[in-house]
Scaffold this motif. Structure first.
Motif, PDB file in Angstrom:
ATOM      1  N   GLU A 139       0.964  -1.320   0.042  1.00 43.24           N
ATOM      2  CA  GLU A 139      -0.284  -0.031  -0.107  1.00 43.24           C
ATOM      3  C   GLU A 139       0.858   1.158  -0.038  1.00 43.24           C
ATOM      4  O   GLU A 139       1.948   1.208   0.568  1.00 43.24           O
ATOM      5  CB  GLU A 139      -0.891  -0.156   1.379  1.00 43.24           C
ATOM      6  N   THR A 140       0.524   2.252  -0.598  1.00 43.37           N
ATOM      7  CA  THR A 140       1.091   3.448  -0.649  1.00 43.37           C
ATOM      8  C   THR A 140       0.502   4.411   0.575  1.00 43.37           C
ATOM      9  O   THR A 140      -0.350   4.663   0.920  1.00 43.37           O
ATOM     10  CB  THR A 140       0.882   4.485  -1.834  1.00 43.37           C
ATOM     11  N   GLU A 141       1.512   4.663   1.383  1.00 38.13           N
ATOM     12  CA  GLU A 141       1.251   5.489   2.535  1.00 38.13           C
ATOM     13  C   GLU A 141       0.521   6.853   2.237  1.00 38.13           C
ATOM     14  O   GLU A 141       0.720   7.452   1.073  1.00 38.13           O
ATOM     15  CB  GLU A 141       2.417   5.607   3.512  1.00 38.13           C
ATOM     16  N   HIS A 142      -0.381   7.197   3.034  1.00 44.41           N
ATOM     17  CA  HIS A 142      -1.020   8.541   3.038  1.00 44.41           C
ATOM     18  C   HIS A 142      -0.133   9.639   3.915  1.00 44.41           C
ATOM     19  O   HIS A 142       0.009   9.658   4.889  1.00 44.41           O
ATOM     20  CB  HIS A 142      -2.294   8.745   3.539  1.00 44.41           C
ATOM     21  N   ARG A 143       0.318  10.519   2.903  1.00 42.40           N
ATOM     22  CA  ARG A 143       1.083  11.510   3.547  1.00 42.40           C
ATOM     23  C   ARG A 143       0.422  13.133   3.747  1.00 42.40           C
ATOM     24  O   ARG A 143      -0.099  13.441   2.677  1.00 42.40           O
ATOM     25  CB  ARG A 143       2.476  11.683   2.907  1.00 42.40           C
ATOM     26  N   THR A 144       0.744  13.749   4.770  1.00 39.20           N
ATOM     27  CA  THR A 144       0.138  14.999   4.835  1.00 39.20           C
ATOM     28  C   THR A 144       1.251  16.267   4.727  1.00 39.20           C
ATOM     29  O   THR A 144       0.961  17.214   4.818  1.00 39.20           O
ATOM     30  CB  THR A 144      -0.640  15.326   6.303  1.00 39.20           C
ATOM     31  N   THR A 145       2.587  15.654   4.579  1.00 42.58           N
ATOM     32  CA  THR A 145       3.466  16.613   4.352  1.00 42.58           C
ATOM     33  C   THR A 145       4.108  16.136   2.897  1.00 42.58           C
ATOM     34  O   THR A 145       3.856  15.478   2.321  1.00 42.58           O
ATOM     35  CB  THR A 145       4.763  16.504   5.455  1.00 42.58           C
ATOM     36  N   ARG A 146       4.864  17.191   2.724  1.00 43.90           N
ATOM     37  CA  ARG A 146       5.660  17.083   1.066  1.00 43.90           C
ATOM     38  C   ARG A 146       6.579  16.049   1.170  1.00 43.90           C
ATOM     39  O   ARG A 146       7.369  15.746   2.244  1.00 43.90           O
ATOM     40  CB  ARG A 146       6.353  18.498   0.798  1.00 43.90           C
ATOM     41  N   GLY A 147       6.848  15.405   0.123  1.00 41.05           N
ATOM     42  CA  GLY A 147       7.705  14.130   0.020  1.00 41.05           C
ATOM     43  C   GLY A 147       6.976  13.208  -0.822  1.00 41.05           C
ATOM     44  O   GLY A 147       5.750  13.037  -0.792  1.00 41.05           O
ATOM     45  N   ARG A 148       7.852  12.240  -1.260  1.00 38.11           N
ATOM     46  CA  ARG A 148       7.450  11.221  -2.038  1.00 38.11           C
ATOM     47  C   ARG A 148       6.567  10.023  -1.004  1.00 38.11           C
ATOM     48  O   ARG A 148       7.493   9.680  -0.015  1.00 38.11           O
ATOM     49  CB  ARG A 148       8.309  10.406  -2.935  1.00 38.11           C
ATOM     50  N   PRO A 149       5.490   9.815  -1.070  1.00 38.83           N
ATOM     51  CA  PRO A 149       4.939   8.479  -0.277  1.00 38.83           C
ATOM     52  C   PRO A 149       5.582   7.365  -0.445  1.00 38.83           C
ATOM     53  O   PRO A 149       6.132   6.865  -1.565  1.00 38.83           O
ATOM     54  CB  PRO A 149       3.316   8.611  -0.616  1.00 38.83           C
ATOM     55  N   ARG A 150       5.877   6.689   0.695  1.00 42.12           N
ATOM     56  CA  ARG A 150       6.370   5.170   0.700  1.00 42.12           C
ATOM     57  C   ARG A 150       5.518   4.098   0.325  1.00 42.12           C
ATOM     58  O   ARG A 150       4.412   4.270   0.740  1.00 42.12           O
ATOM     59  CB  ARG A 150       7.240   4.991   2.171  1.00 42.12           C
ATOM     60  N   VAL A 151       6.171   3.073  -0.173  1.00 46.19           N
ATOM     61  CA  VAL A 151       5.084   1.764  -0.418  1.00 46.19           C
ATOM     62  C   VAL A 151       5.502   1.154   1.075  1.00 46.19           C
ATOM     63  O   VAL A 151       6.617   0.957   1.486  1.00 46.19           O
ATOM     64  CB  VAL A 151       5.543   1.230  -1.579  1.00 46.19           C
ATOM     65  N   LEU A 152       4.435   0.505   1.507  1.00 43.38           N
ATOM     66  CA  LEU A 152       4.458  -0.031   2.881  1.00 43.38           C
ATOM     67  C   LEU A 152       3.993  -1.519   2.520  1.00 43.38           C
ATOM     68  O   LEU A 152       2.960  -1.802   1.836  1.00 43.38           O
ATOM     69  CB  LEU A 152       3.442   0.647   3.854  1.00 43.38           C
ATOM     70  N   TYR A 153       4.800  -2.560   3.250  1.00 42.25           N
ATOM     71  CA  TYR A 153       4.386  -4.054   2.872  1.00 42.25           C
ATOM     72  C   TYR A 153       3.723  -4.833   4.075  1.00 42.25           C
ATOM     73  O   TYR A 153       4.405  -4.660   5.428  1.00 42.25           O
ATOM     74  CB  TYR A 153       5.778  -4.611   2.514  1.00 42.25           C
ATOM     75  N   THR A 154       2.930  -5.552   3.947  1.00 40.47           N
ATOM     76  CA  THR A 154       2.029  -6.206   5.095  1.00 40.47           C
ATOM     77  C   THR A 154       2.112  -7.635   4.689  1.00 40.47           C
ATOM     78  O   THR A 154       1.666  -7.969   3.585  1.00 40.47           O
ATOM     79  CB  THR A 154       0.979  -5.403   5.249  1.00 40.47           C
ATOM     80  N   ALA A 155       2.069  -8.708   5.679  1.00 41.52           N
ATOM     81  CA  ALA A 155       1.580 -10.188   5.340  1.00 41.52           C
ATOM     82  C   ALA A 155       0.176 -10.131   5.252  1.00 41.52           C
ATOM     83  O   ALA A 155      -0.614  -9.464   5.901  1.00 41.52           O
ATOM     84  CB  ALA A 155       1.968 -10.975   6.645  1.00 41.52           C
ATOM     85  N   ALA A 156      -0.242 -10.738   3.828  1.00 38.91           N
ATOM     86  CA  ALA A 156      -1.719 -10.692   3.710  1.00 38.91           C
ATOM     87  C   ALA A 156      -2.469 -11.652   4.639  1.00 38.91           C
ATOM     88  O   ALA A 156      -2.077 -12.615   5.331  1.00 38.91           O
ATOM     89  CB  ALA A 156      -2.086 -11.600   2.366  1.00 38.91           C
ATOM     90  N   SER A 157      -3.432 -11.126   5.445  1.00 43.15           N
ATOM     91  CA  SER A 157      -4.188 -11.656   6.576  1.00 43.15           C
ATOM     92  C   SER A 157      -5.716 -11.591   6.080  1.00 43.15           C
ATOM     93  O   SER A 157      -6.219 -12.272   6.960  1.00 43.15           O
ATOM     94  CB  SER A 157      -3.846 -10.609   7.854  1.00 43.15           C
TER      95      SER A 157
END
Length: 212
Positions: A58-76
């Protein structure tokens, strides 16, 4: 490594899978730091795990300037951690399982409700694709994986077993239903592997294994 989940045939992927199972929403930088691997290598491993339906991004939701990171989670199977690949695989397995039960009726001897049977369909198919030959006891709620193809793996076997249990539990959760992994029955023989299941209280699930 012997026959097993091709997605975790590399210990680097086992390590990454273990990290995202321990804590969700891991960015690449954390995984790089924890494993010591090059960022591109980590991305390649993660893509293999995503393609297998074991990890979601998932792409993180950012409220500040900068490129949002991609975050990884085990499928549950949860709304924010549901893999469409794993969900579709579970639905397909349920259809095939229903067909087999019609072709080879058991005379009403099933001890589990359809949702739980569909979960087992998904789990058995996933294990079979991975090179296992699971023996399911619906009454005792066990899945016998003996002989374990990883029994001769002496290095990191504990981590591998924990990751494997997590993957199986993820398959059950993605399929939607009351079954979950309770643990592995203790044994002095490392080749002997029996997974114990448990029935959880009924709850709604965003992913259904059966047909509407």
């Amino acid at each position: 490594m012997a026959a097993g989940y091709s997605a975790i045939s590399s210990y680097s992927r086992v390590e990454i899978m273990h990290l995202v199972q321990q804590r969700p929403r891991r960015p690449i930088a954390e995984l790089v730091e924890a494993t010591g691997l090059h960022p591109n290598t980590v991305r390649e491993h993660l893509q293999r795990l995503i393609d297998a339906g074991y990890v979601v991004a998932e792409t993180e939701h950012r409220t500040t300037r900068g490129r949002p990171r991609v975050l990884y989670t085990a499928a549950s199977g949860e709304d924010d951690a549901s893999s469409p690949i794993a969900a579709q695989r579970a639905r397909d397995a349920a259809v095939r399982g229903d067909l087999l039960r019609r072709v080879y009726p058991t005379g009403g001897r099933e001890t589990l409700q359809p949702e739980a049977l569909h979960q087992l369909d998904a789990l058995v198919e996933d294990l079979g694709m991975a090179g296992f030959d699971p023996l399911v006891d619906e009454t005792g709620l066990t899945v016998d994986l003996t002989p374990c193809p990883h029994a001769t793996t002496t290095d990191h076997r504990g981590t591998l077993c924990r990751v494997h249990v997590g993957l199986m539990d993820g398959v059950l959760a993605q399929a939607g239903g009351p079954l979950r992994i309770d643990g592995i029955a203790p044994s002095c023989d490392p080749a002997h592997c029996v997974v114990q299941l448990s029935l959880q209280p009924a709850a709604s699930s965003p992913t259904r294994s059966g047909r509407e």
